[in-house]
Design a protein around this motif. Sequence first.
Motif, PDB file in Angstrom:
ATOM      1  N   GLN A  34       0.823  -1.209   0.000  1.00 50.89           N
ATOM      2  CA  GLN A  34       0.000   0.000   0.000  1.00 50.89           C
ATOM      3  C   GLN A  34       0.858   1.261   0.000  1.00 50.89           C
ATOM      4  N   ASN A  35       0.511   2.188  -0.912  1.00 48.12           N
ATOM      5  CA  ASN A  35       1.136   3.506  -1.021  1.00 48.12           C
ATOM      6  C   ASN A  35       2.611   3.459  -1.415  1.00 48.12           C
ATOM      7  N   LYS A  36       3.042   2.362  -2.010  1.00 49.54           N
ATOM      8  CA  LYS A  36       4.398   2.303  -2.570  1.00 49.54           C
ATOM      9  C   LYS A  36       4.341   2.741  -4.038  1.00 49.54           C
ATOM     10  N   VAL A  37       5.337   3.522  -4.465  1.00 46.64           N
ATOM     11  CA  VAL A  37       5.475   3.839  -5.878  1.00 46.64           C
ATOM     12  C   VAL A  37       6.203   2.677  -6.546  1.00 46.64           C
ATOM     13  N   VAL A  38       5.588   2.150  -7.597  1.00 37.11           N
ATOM     14  CA  VAL A  38       6.116   0.968  -8.274  1.00 37.11           C
ATOM     15  C   VAL A  38       6.433   1.317  -9.725  1.00 37.11           C
ATOM     16  N   GLY A  39       7.575   0.855 -10.198  1.00 40.03           N
ATOM     17  CA  GLY A  39       7.916   0.956 -11.611  1.00 40.03           C
ATOM     18  C   GLY A  39       8.107  -0.451 -12.156  1.00 40.03           C
ATOM     19  N   LEU A  40       7.493  -0.744 -13.278  1.00 38.22           N
ATOM     20  CA  LEU A  40       7.620  -2.084 -13.851  1.00 38.22           C
ATOM     21  C   LEU A  40       7.528  -2.012 -15.369  1.00 38.22           C
ATOM     22  N   CYS A  41       8.049  -3.046 -16.017  1.00 30.71           N
ATOM     23  CA  CYS A  41       7.837  -3.210 -17.443  1.00 30.71           C
ATOM     24  C   CYS A  41       7.038  -4.490 -17.649  1.00 30.71           C
ATOM     25  N   TYR A  42       6.275  -4.544 -18.707  1.00 26.35           N
ATOM     26  CA  TYR A  42       5.395  -5.696 -18.907  1.00 26.35           C
ATOM     27  C   TYR A  42       5.073  -5.869 -20.386  1.00 26.35           C
ATOM     28  N   GLU A  43       4.574  -7.040 -20.701  1.00 30.91           N
ATOM     29  CA  GLU A  43       3.957  -7.320 -21.991  1.00 30.91           C
ATOM     30  C   GLU A  43       2.556  -7.858 -21.736  1.00 30.91           C
ATOM     31  N   LEU A  44       1.640  -7.497 -22.624  1.00 29.83           N
ATOM     32  CA  LEU A  44       0.269  -7.991 -22.547  1.00 29.83           C
ATOM     33  C   LEU A  44      -0.026  -8.792 -23.808  1.00 29.83           C
ATOM     34  N   GLU A  45      -0.343 -10.074 -23.614  1.00 20.77           N
ATOM     35  CA  GLU A  45      -0.690 -10.947 -24.731  1.00 20.77           C
ATOM     36  C   GLU A  45      -2.191 -11.212 -24.722  1.00 20.77           C
ATOM     37  N   VAL A  46      -2.835 -10.994 -25.850  1.00 26.59           N
ATOM     38  CA  VAL A  46      -4.264 -11.239 -26.010  1.00 26.59           C
ATOM     39  C   VAL A  46      -4.463 -12.009 -27.308  1.00 26.59           C
ATOM     40  N   ASP A  47      -5.179 -13.114 -27.219  1.00 30.14           N
ATOM     41  CA  ASP A  47      -5.462 -13.935 -28.404  1.00 30.14           C
ATOM     42  C   ASP A  47      -4.191 -14.293 -29.162  1.00 30.14           C
TER      43      ASP A  47
ATOM     44  N   GLU B 291      -1.357 -12.694 -29.408  1.00 31.71           N
ATOM     45  CA  GLU B 291      -0.551 -11.586 -29.925  1.00 31.71           C
ATOM     46  C   GLU B 291      -0.176 -10.629 -28.801  1.00 31.71           C
ATOM     47  N   ILE B 292       1.024 -10.056 -28.889  1.00 29.89           N
ATOM     48  CA  ILE B 292       1.430  -9.011 -27.957  1.00 29.89           C
ATOM     49  C   ILE B 292       0.752  -7.714 -28.405  1.00 29.89           C
ATOM     50  N   VAL B 293      -0.179  -7.220 -27.595  1.00 33.39           N
ATOM     51  CA  VAL B 293      -0.941  -6.040 -27.978  1.00 33.39           C
ATOM     52  C   VAL B 293      -0.483  -4.785 -27.243  1.00 33.39           C
ATOM     53  N   ASP B 294       0.364  -4.954 -26.233  1.00 37.31           N
ATOM     54  CA  ASP B 294       0.793  -3.790 -25.470  1.00 37.31           C
ATOM     55  C   ASP B 294       2.043  -4.146 -24.680  1.00 37.31           C
TER      56      ASP B 294
ATOM     57  N   SER C 173       4.118 -13.279 -13.932  1.00 41.14           N
ATOM     58  CA  SER C 173       3.331 -13.779 -15.056  1.00 41.14           C
ATOM     59  C   SER C 173       1.998 -14.262 -14.508  1.00 41.14           C
ATOM     60  N   PHE C 174       0.902 -13.707 -15.026  1.00 35.41           N
ATOM     61  CA  PHE C 174      -0.419 -14.116 -14.574  1.00 35.41           C
ATOM     62  C   PHE C 174      -1.451 -13.789 -15.639  1.00 35.41           C
ATOM     63  N   THR C 175      -2.614 -14.389 -15.486  1.00 38.30           N
ATOM     64  CA  THR C 175      -3.709 -14.230 -16.450  1.00 38.30           C
ATOM     65  C   THR C 175      -4.926 -13.665 -15.753  1.00 38.30           C
ATOM     66  N   LEU C 176      -5.574 -12.685 -16.390  1.00 38.22           N
ATOM     67  CA  LEU C 176      -6.831 -12.131 -15.889  1.00 38.22           C
ATOM     68  C   LEU C 176      -7.960 -12.549 -16.819  1.00 38.22           C
TER      69      LEU C 176
ATOM     70  N   THR D  82      -9.320 -12.245 -22.531  1.00 38.35           N
ATOM     71  CA  THR D  82      -8.458 -12.799 -21.490  1.00 38.35           C
ATOM     72  C   THR D  82      -7.090 -12.141 -21.618  1.00 38.35           C
ATOM     73  N   LEU D  83      -6.584 -11.599 -20.514  1.00 33.16           N
ATOM     74  CA  LEU D  83      -5.364 -10.794 -20.518  1.00 33.16           C
ATOM     75  C   LEU D  83      -4.216 -11.576 -19.901  1.00 33.16           C
ATOM     76  N   ASN D  84      -3.164 -11.792 -20.656  1.00 28.56           N
ATOM     77  CA  ASN D  84      -1.987 -12.525 -20.179  1.00 28.56           C
ATOM     78  C   ASN D  84      -0.829 -11.547 -20.001  1.00 28.56           C
ATOM     79  N   PHE D  85      -0.491 -11.274 -18.744  1.00 28.23           N
ATOM     80  CA  PHE D  85       0.559 -10.319 -18.420  1.00 28.23           C
ATOM     81  C   PHE D  85       1.841 -11.031 -18.005  1.00 28.23           C
ATOM     82  N   SER D  86       2.968 -10.479 -18.400  1.00 28.30           N
ATOM     83  CA  SER D  86       4.271 -10.930 -17.902  1.00 28.30           C
ATOM     84  C   SER D  86       5.181  -9.717 -17.853  1.00 28.30           C
TER      85      SER D  86
END
Length: 212
Positions: free
Chosen positions: A5-18, A20-23, A58-61, A134-138
């Motif tokens: 809670q209340n921590k500033v976080v910096g991260l890099c990620y990829e979002l795979e949908v169907d 394909e990397i969409v973001d 790595s997780f899926t929503l 379905t959103l696949n983040f890593s």
Amino acid sequence: MKIGQNKVVGLCYELEVDGEIVDRTTKERPLDYIHGTGALLAKFESGVEGLEPGEKFSFTLTPSEGYGEVDPDRIIDLPKQAFEVNGVIQEGLLVPGTTIPMLNGRGGVVPGKVLEVHQDYVKMDLNSPMAGKTLNFSGEILFVREATEKELHDGLHGENVHSCCCGGHGEGGCCGHHEHEEGHECCGGHGEGHHEGGCCGGHGEGRCHKDE
């Protein structure tokens, strides 16, 4: 330091949908946010909770954990006057497939996709582009630090202070500030990169922020 809670976080990620990397964000232009303040999807935040710099994730929503299913009630007809700037309808924006930032009745910005253009009205889809997906983040956690009192009050990038989506863009601001059908109006007519509501990032491309 762990993400909490209340921590500033910096991260890099990829979002795979169907398949394909969409973001994606990069180490050079990471996503940064204040954890636990509702800036991102709740399930995204829970997926990185407790991680430290250098750790990968790595997780899926599911759609219900992300942007929900496609809602037919969010496909609406708007009068062409909703797209006026200084009394002139922005015909150049009204092309099927174009995404236009729209103000909702609460002052939030939602992306509206033009589906059909008729003589007097425009059919718009106000569902998130990620609705039903379905959103696949890593990715990887880059840094974690305590937020300052000013950041907690004003927002990490001052977004709580500068809350008007128009921000002085263009000559006509939010399409003349007219109140339109369903409480939506055009937000200045600047194409797609006008707001930070899109999946994970405030960099014009990211899309993990909550929709308004």
